[in-house]
Design a protein around this motif. Structure first.
Motif, PDB file in Angstrom:
ATOM      1  N   VAL A  36     -25.214  32.883  38.215  1.00 55.93           N
ATOM      2  CA  VAL A  36     -24.385  33.207  37.056  1.00 55.93           C
ATOM      3  C   VAL A  36     -25.010  34.359  36.283  1.00 55.93           C
ATOM      4  O   VAL A  36     -26.195  34.325  35.947  1.00 55.93           O
ATOM      5  CB  VAL A  36     -24.235  31.986  36.130  1.00 55.93           C
ATOM      6  N   VAL A  37     -24.197  35.369  36.022  1.00 53.80           N
ATOM      7  CA  VAL A  37     -24.614  36.507  35.206  1.00 53.80           C
ATOM      8  C   VAL A  37     -23.855  36.432  33.886  1.00 53.80           C
ATOM      9  O   VAL A  37     -22.620  36.372  33.870  1.00 53.80           O
ATOM     10  CB  VAL A  37     -24.317  37.845  35.902  1.00 53.80           C
ATOM     11  N   ALA A  38     -24.581  36.414  32.793  1.00 52.92           N
ATOM     12  CA  ALA A  38     -23.960  36.362  31.474  1.00 52.92           C
ATOM     13  C   ALA A  38     -23.965  37.752  30.845  1.00 52.92           C
ATOM     14  O   ALA A  38     -24.988  38.438  30.818  1.00 52.92           O
ATOM     15  CB  ALA A  38     -24.708  35.384  30.572  1.00 52.92           C
TER      16      ALA A  38
ATOM     17  N   SER B  36     -19.673  36.080  28.211  1.00 54.99           N
ATOM     18  CA  SER B  36     -18.813  35.968  29.387  1.00 54.99           C
ATOM     19  C   SER B  36     -19.688  35.674  30.603  1.00 54.99           C
ATOM     20  O   SER B  36     -20.631  36.419  30.881  1.00 54.99           O
ATOM     21  CB  SER B  36     -18.027  37.266  29.602  1.00 54.99           C
ATOM     22  N   ARG B  37     -19.381  34.591  31.305  1.00 58.47           N
ATOM     23  CA  ARG B  37     -20.162  34.204  32.473  1.00 58.47           C
ATOM     24  C   ARG B  37     -19.353  34.448  33.749  1.00 58.47           C
ATOM     25  O   ARG B  37     -18.184  34.101  33.836  1.00 58.47           O
ATOM     26  CB  ARG B  37     -20.556  32.734  32.392  1.00 58.47           C
ATOM     27  N   LYS B  38     -20.007  35.077  34.722  1.00 55.56           N
ATOM     28  CA  LYS B  38     -19.359  35.299  36.012  1.00 55.56           C
ATOM     29  C   LYS B  38     -20.307  34.875  37.124  1.00 55.56           C
ATOM     30  O   LYS B  38     -21.543  34.892  36.968  1.00 55.56           O
ATOM     31  CB  LYS B  38     -18.954  36.765  36.193  1.00 55.56           C
ATOM     32  N   ALA B  39     -19.735  34.478  38.260  1.00 52.86           N
ATOM     33  CA  ALA B  39     -20.518  34.082  39.424  1.00 52.86           C
ATOM     34  C   ALA B  39     -20.528  35.229  40.417  1.00 52.86           C
ATOM     35  O   ALA B  39     -19.480  35.781  40.768  1.00 52.86           O
ATOM     36  CB  ALA B  39     -19.912  32.835  40.063  1.00 52.86           C
ATOM     37  N   VAL B  40     -21.723  35.603  40.852  1.00 52.98           N
ATOM     38  CA  VAL B  40     -21.877  36.664  41.848  1.00 52.98           C
ATOM     39  C   VAL B  40     -22.748  36.144  42.989  1.00 52.98           C
ATOM     40  O   VAL B  40     -23.521  35.192  42.804  1.00 52.98           O
ATOM     41  CB  VAL B  40     -22.523  37.926  41.233  1.00 52.98           C
ATOM     42  N   PRO B  41     -22.653  36.739  44.179  1.00 49.70           N
ATOM     43  CA  PRO B  41     -23.548  36.340  45.268  1.00 49.70           C
ATOM     44  C   PRO B  41     -25.000  36.459  44.834  1.00 49.70           C
ATOM     45  O   PRO B  41     -25.362  37.366  44.082  1.00 49.70           O
ATOM     46  CB  PRO B  41     -23.197  37.331  46.387  1.00 49.70           C
ATOM     47  N   VAL B  42     -25.830  35.539  45.290  1.00 52.42           N
ATOM     48  CA  VAL B  42     -27.204  35.458  44.810  1.00 52.42           C
ATOM     49  C   VAL B  42     -27.978  36.746  45.038  1.00 52.42           C
ATOM     50  O   VAL B  42     -28.869  37.092  44.251  1.00 52.42           O
ATOM     51  CB  VAL B  42     -27.915  34.259  45.468  1.00 52.42           C
ATOM     52  N   ASP B  43     -27.642  37.506  46.084  1.00 48.92           N
ATOM     53  CA  ASP B  43     -28.359  38.737  46.393  1.00 48.92           C
ATOM     54  C   ASP B  43     -27.709  39.979  45.791  1.00 48.92           C
ATOM     55  O   ASP B  43     -28.222  41.091  45.957  1.00 48.92           O
ATOM     56  CB  ASP B  43     -28.476  38.918  47.913  1.00 48.92           C
ATOM     57  N   ALA B  44     -26.596  39.810  45.075  1.00 42.15           N
ATOM     58  CA  ALA B  44     -25.897  40.949  44.489  1.00 42.15           C
ATOM     59  C   ALA B  44     -26.498  41.318  43.138  1.00 42.15           C
ATOM     60  O   ALA B  44     -27.158  40.509  42.487  1.00 42.15           O
ATOM     61  CB  ALA B  44     -24.412  40.630  44.330  1.00 42.15           C
TER      62      ALA B  44
ATOM     63  N   ASP C 151     -24.212  43.952  38.145  1.00 39.56           N
ATOM     64  CA  ASP C 151     -22.950  44.681  37.951  1.00 39.56           C
ATOM     65  C   ASP C 151     -21.947  44.438  39.065  1.00 39.56           C
ATOM     66  O   ASP C 151     -20.843  44.988  39.037  1.00 39.56           O
ATOM     67  CB  ASP C 151     -23.226  46.185  37.845  1.00 39.56           C
ATOM     68  N   ALA C 152     -22.301  43.617  40.041  1.00 38.16           N
ATOM     69  CA  ALA C 152     -21.394  43.354  41.161  1.00 38.16           C
ATOM     70  C   ALA C 152     -20.159  42.598  40.686  1.00 38.16           C
ATOM     71  O   ALA C 152     -20.224  41.820  39.728  1.00 38.16           O
ATOM     72  CB  ALA C 152     -22.121  42.542  42.231  1.00 38.16           C
ATOM     73  N   PRO C 153     -19.006  42.839  41.331  1.00 38.40           N
ATOM     74  CA  PRO C 153     -17.807  42.056  40.987  1.00 38.40           C
ATOM     75  C   PRO C 153     -18.071  40.582  41.212  1.00 38.40           C
ATOM     76  O   PRO C 153     -18.807  40.191  42.122  1.00 38.40           O
ATOM     77  CB  PRO C 153     -16.751  42.588  41.972  1.00 38.40           C
TER      78      PRO C 153
END
Length: 205
Positions: free
Chosen positions: A144-146, A162-170, A173-175
């Motif tokens: 999770v990136v906040a 705003s919290r978004k989930a990104v692939p662990v290796d991304a 700024d990744a979508p």
């Protein structure tokens, strides 16, 4: 009292608080998790807490001098209220279920930016029903990136998380998939010789 002695005392208090909080969440063996509550002065549930340090004492005045923050916060200006708040909130709400034992780890990462009173009010994870979001993120290898911004409405300012989930290796700024948006007001206190520290959070409904 010299700045060196003040810094040593705060460092000791932070170390004791972190150790106590880790002890409070170390018994979670069923791989379940509940997100720690956003804590306020009237919404307090303490597990593994410590008594707030008596030194250094919080001050209502603006900081006249600020100690350098430790890694990874060396670029944060402890004399800048918004800089401390934005960084603390980003740290507290950014989690990595593939590496973190629980969401409590994110809170512990933010300890250098928190007041001793805030540290003592952090709610430790409790056993219970599995947190579906945490389990899904872990199984899909996402973190999770906040992102935290300052919003102004009716001449009042608050922080929007705003919290978004990104692939662990991304990268950050990744979508990613938006999880939720949280609005809070924050109160910071000045610790003499140290600078601003996040003291309370109040959810805005």
């Amino acid at each position: 009292m010299t700045r060196t002695r003040i810094t040593q005392r705060l460092t000791q208090a932070v170390a004791i608080a972190a150790a106590a909080l880790l002890a409070g969440c170390g018994n979670n063996t069923d791989d379940t998790d509940h997100y720690p509550s956003v804590v306020t002065s009237t919404q307090v549930q303490v597990e593994g807490s410590v008594e707030p340090s008596t030194e250094p004492k919080p001050s209502v005045a603006k900081p006249t001098s600020c100690a350098k923050l430790p890694e990874p916060f060396t670029d944060v200006d402890a004399c800048n209220e918004q800089s401390v708040a934005l960084t603390a909130l980003r740290t507290m709400y950014s989690t990595n279920p593939t590496r973190d034992a629980s969401s409590q780890d994110a809170m512990l990462r933010a300890v250098p930016l928190l007041s001793s009173a805030m540290i003592s009010r952090i709610v430790a994870p409790t056993k219970g029903n599995q947190n579906t979001e945490w389990a899904n993120l872990k199984s899909s290898r996402k973190r999770v990136v906040a992102t935290v911004t300052i919003q102004t409405e009716n001449q009042s300012s608050y922080y929007q998380i705003s919290r978004k989930a990104v692939p662990v290796d991304a990268g950050n700024d990744a979508p990613g998939t938006t999880l939720d948006t949280i609005a809070v007001s924050a109160t910071l206190t000045v610790v003499d010789g140290m600078g601003y520290r996040l003291d309370t959070l109040t959810p805005i409904i």
